[in-house]
Write an enzyme that holds these catalytic residues in place. Structure first.
Site, PDB file in Angstrom:
ATOM      1  N   ASN A  11      56.691  43.242  32.741  1.00 39.80           N
ATOM      2  CA  ASN A  11      55.632  42.963  31.777  1.00 39.80           C
ATOM      3  C   ASN A  11      55.060  41.556  31.890  1.00 39.80           C
ATOM      4  OD1 ASN A  11      54.171  43.161  29.071  1.00 39.80           O
ATOM      5  ND2 ASN A  11      55.664  41.549  28.646  1.00 39.80           N
ATOM      6  N   TYR A  54      42.670  37.503  38.319  1.00 40.58           N
ATOM      7  CA  TYR A  54      43.422  38.413  37.442  1.00 40.58           C
ATOM      8  C   TYR A  54      43.159  39.868  37.829  1.00 40.58           C
ATOM      9  CZ  TYR A  54      45.029  40.742  33.173  1.00 40.58           C
ATOM     10  OH  TYR A  54      45.668  41.570  32.280  1.00 40.58           O
ATOM     11  N   SER A 100      44.906  40.735  40.948  1.00 35.92           N
ATOM     12  CA  SER A 100      46.353  40.851  40.770  1.00 35.92           C
ATOM     13  C   SER A 100      46.730  42.194  40.169  1.00 35.92           C
ATOM     14  CB  SER A 100      46.872  39.702  39.895  1.00 35.92           C
ATOM     15  OG  SER A 100      46.545  39.877  38.528  1.00 35.92           O
ATOM     16  N   ILE A 137      44.005  44.186  24.130  1.00 32.72           N
ATOM     17  CA  ILE A 137      45.071  44.353  23.133  1.00 32.72           C
ATOM     18  C   ILE A 137      45.202  43.030  22.375  1.00 32.72           C
ATOM     19  CG2 ILE A 137      47.491  44.928  22.773  1.00 32.72           C
ATOM     20  CD1 ILE A 137      45.824  47.207  24.043  1.00 32.72           C
TER      21      ILE A 137
END
Length: 257
Positions: free
Chosen positions: A91, A155, A158, A188
């Site tokens: 995570n 990002y 990735s 989120i």
């Protein structure tokens, strides 16, 4: 209790999705090994989690997943404490804004080291133990791994890499009965965007814009992502491997108008 007697290792468990995931696994009876760089926040996470009914207590491992020796410590300490590993939740991740015009190699290296290289390395180290238990892996990717957005170049790259890593390792480990899946959240409500450089005003505007960028008309919650992670790790998903599960309110199927 779906995870009674099972050991779940969660990286990045000091904030956001990692915290919610740890709480939900604990509610399902799991024994937890949680890791992150901030010991105080890890202890706060652990304080929100139910303790195992039997056996060893939940474990905190203070470590930086980008450091090779720390990655080894995470796996070694988990096995030393519990004697097994059933689920790995990769995570830990970071987000920074930047386009090809204003990015840097330093930003690229930082994001790729955290979001990809550490996942690659920790999984390598965990796999022998997961094979013994016929366990599974859940990687936390992003809708940015499946759709393209400006100004988060490194990002997005990735997370696309995490998606491909998920599919390739799923094929490689399927003969050993180790499943590998990923979740791809949309926006989120966590602190990742603020840690990535957004101030309070920009973040509020970003969340408000989420009403139009997500088909369901809102951004998501940590609990909604945690539910997906725990499902994929459970026996209810026993015939699912190599999947990228969108938890994004329909954002992955939207096109600009």
């Amino acid at each position: 209790m779906a995870f009674e007697g099972k050991v779940v290792l969660i990286t990045g468990a000091s904030s956001g999705i990692g915290v919610g995931t740890a709480i939900l696994f604990a509610e399902q009876g799991a024994k937890l090994a949680i890791t992150g760089r901030n010991e105080e926040r890890l202890r706060e996470t652990l304080g929100k989690c139910k303790s195992p009914k039997s056996g060893r207590s939940n474990a905190i491992i203070v470590a930086d997943v980008t450091k090779e020796d720390d990655a080894k410590k995470i796996i070694n300490n988990t096995i030393a404490h519990f004697g097994q590993l059933d689920v790995l939740v990769n995570n830990a991740g970071i987000l920074e804004g930047g386009s090809i015009e204003n990015t840097s190699l330093e930003q690229y290296d930082s994001i790729m080291n955290t979001n990809v290289r550490s996942v690659y390395h920790l999984t390598m180290l965990a796999v022998p133990h997961l094979i013994k238990t016929k366990g599974n892996i859940v990687n936390v990717s992003s809708v940015a791994g499946t759709r393209s957005f400006p100004n988060i170049l490194a990002y997005g790259m990735s997370k696309s890499a995490v998606d491909q890593f998920t599919k390739c390792t799923a094929l490689e480990l399927a003969p050993k009965q180790v499943r590998v899946n990923a979740v791809n959240p949309g926006v989120i409500v966590t602190d990742i965007h603020k840690r990535g450089g957004m101030d309070d005003k920009a973040y509020e505007e970003f969340l408000e814009r989420g009403r139009t960028t997500h088909a369901l008309g809102r951004v998501g919650t940590v609990d909604e992502v945690a539910e997906g992670i725990v499902f994929l790790a459970s026996d209810r998903a026993s015939f699912i491997t190599g999947a990228n599960l969108p938890i994004c309110g329909g954002r992955h199927i939207m096109c600009p108008r």
